[in-house]
Design a protein around this motif. Structure first.
Motif, PDB file in Angstrom:
ATOM      1  N   VAL A 188       9.869  27.691  78.863  1.00 20.86           N
ATOM      2  CA  VAL A 188      11.246  27.715  78.351  1.00 20.86           C
ATOM      3  C   VAL A 188      11.279  28.283  76.935  1.00 20.86           C
ATOM      4  O   VAL A 188      12.091  29.159  76.615  1.00 20.86           O
ATOM      5  N   THR A 189      10.384  27.799  76.086  1.00 24.58           N
ATOM      6  CA  THR A 189      10.342  28.273  74.695  1.00 24.58           C
ATOM      7  C   THR A 189      10.058  29.762  74.623  1.00 24.58           C
ATOM      8  O   THR A 189      10.704  30.497  73.857  1.00 24.58           O
ATOM      9  N   SER A 190       9.119  30.223  75.433  1.00 27.49           N
ATOM     10  CA  SER A 190       8.763  31.640  75.417  1.00 27.49           C
ATOM     11  C   SER A 190       9.920  32.506  75.893  1.00 27.49           C
ATOM     12  O   SER A 190      10.145  33.607  75.370  1.00 27.49           O
ATOM     13  N   ASN A 191      10.656  32.032  76.891  1.00 22.76           N
ATOM     14  CA  ASN A 191      11.799  32.789  77.391  1.00 22.76           C
ATOM     15  C   ASN A 191      12.900  32.897  76.343  1.00 22.76           C
ATOM     16  O   ASN A 191      13.669  33.870  76.344  1.00 22.76           O
ATOM     17  N   ILE A 192      12.981  31.913  75.465  1.00 20.88           N
ATOM     18  CA  ILE A 192      13.966  31.967  74.379  1.00 20.88           C
ATOM     19  C   ILE A 192      13.472  32.878  73.254  1.00 20.88           C
ATOM     20  O   ILE A 192      14.185  33.759  72.788  1.00 20.88           O
ATOM     21  N   LEU A 193      12.214  32.675  72.847  1.00 25.06           N
ATOM     22  CA  LEU A 193      11.681  33.404  71.699  1.00 25.06           C
ATOM     23  C   LEU A 193      11.442  34.885  71.978  1.00 25.06           C
ATOM     24  O   LEU A 193      11.352  35.678  71.042  1.00 25.06           O
TER      25      LEU A 193
ATOM     26  N   GLN B  24      13.457  36.863  72.912  1.00 25.40           N
ATOM     27  CA  GLN B  24      14.660  37.595  72.505  1.00 25.40           C
ATOM     28  C   GLN B  24      14.636  37.978  71.029  1.00 25.40           C
ATOM     29  O   GLN B  24      15.501  38.736  70.579  1.00 25.40           O
TER      30      GLN B  24
ATOM     31  N   GLY C 193       7.958  35.363  71.249  1.00 27.51           N
ATOM     32  CA  GLY C 193       7.452  34.790  72.500  1.00 27.51           C
ATOM     33  C   GLY C 193       6.000  35.146  72.761  1.00 27.51           C
ATOM     34  O   GLY C 193       5.303  34.424  73.494  1.00 27.51           O
TER      35      GLY C 193
ATOM     36  N   CYS D  38      14.698  30.139  84.416  1.00 22.99           N
ATOM     37  CA  CYS D  38      15.055  30.797  83.155  1.00 22.99           C
ATOM     38  C   CYS D  38      15.534  32.225  83.397  1.00 22.99           C
ATOM     39  O   CYS D  38      16.481  32.695  82.756  1.00 22.99           O
TER      40      CYS D  38
ATOM     41  N   GLY E 279      19.048  33.850  82.515  1.00 21.84           N
ATOM     42  CA  GLY E 279      19.094  35.049  81.683  1.00 21.84           C
ATOM     43  C   GLY E 279      19.905  36.177  82.281  1.00 21.84           C
ATOM     44  O   GLY E 279      20.535  36.960  81.560  1.00 21.84           O
TER      45      GLY E 279
END
Length: 208
Positions: free
Chosen positions: A17-22, A24, A34, A71, A75
């Motif tokens: 989840v964090t990687s999918n956010i970062l 960007q 990410g 995710c 997205g």
């Protein structure tokens, strides 16, 4: 799955989840934030494999895959400046790369688990990370795979530029892939430290 496996499952889900956010957010010219969190997925997989075995490690991998799919679906519904934050090609590349690389990591680790403690996590992560990088960037951006999503213009990723700004002229996505791969290799070495400490605390006999 037992209660003992939950920390690994939660950690993998949090990393995905964090990687999918970062992903960007840019870090310099060739990376996103990410790139620094996603490689931790290999650490989690290797820890689960060393402490609990290949079966629980695969369970954690499939959990991460399902979270990644979720995710990606989210997205695709969020519109950015140039369209959806996650395109079909990126979703396919991400899913295929993650599942293939992580399961390969589990298999290689299992083959080397009786060797010196650092060989299994290092070899499995290096090979898995390399496969992950090749699969993701080629599926998501290579012009030769444009048929996967004809309506998606990836011309920006195929712009011919010097490799990492200093080398021979290659498509931009090749520079992005090499930068990402370099971070993964560096973190694979650094990850040996927490791997040794955590396994040494939970299962001292396996790192003697």
């Amino acid at each position: 799955m037992t209660r003992a496996h939950l920390p690994g499952i939660v950690a993998m889900a949090a990393i995905v989840v964090t990687s999918n956010i970062l992903v960007q957010f840019l870090f310099g010219q060739w990376l996103t934030w990410g790139a620094f969190t996603y490689p931790l997925a290999f650490l989690v997989t290797d820890l689960m494999n060393r402490i609990y075995g290949a079966g629980p490690a695969r369970t954690v991998v499939f959990t991460g895959f399902l979270v990644g799919v979720f995710c990606s679906l989210v997205g695709t519904q969020i519109m950015g400046e140039f369209g959806p934050l996650v395109t079909l090609r990126i979703a396919i590349g991400s899913g295929v790369a993650f599942l293939t690389a992580q399961l390969l990591d589990v298999a290689i680790f299992s083959l080397l688990r009786r060797e010196t403690w650092w060989k299994a996590p290092l070899a499995s992560t290096l090979i898995g990370s390399s496969v992950d990088t090749v699969l993701f960037f080629s599926i998501a951006f290579s012009a030769s795979l444009a048929w996967l999503e004809p309506a998606n213009d990836t011309g920006w990723a195929n712009e011919a530029l010097p490799l990492l700004g200093i080398g021979p002229v290659v498509p931009l996505w090749v520079s992005l892939a090499i930068a990402d791969w370099s971070v993964k290799l560096g973190l694979a070495l650094i990850a040996l430290i927490p791997f040794r400490l955590i396994v040494g605390h939970l299962d001292p006999r396996s790192v003697r």
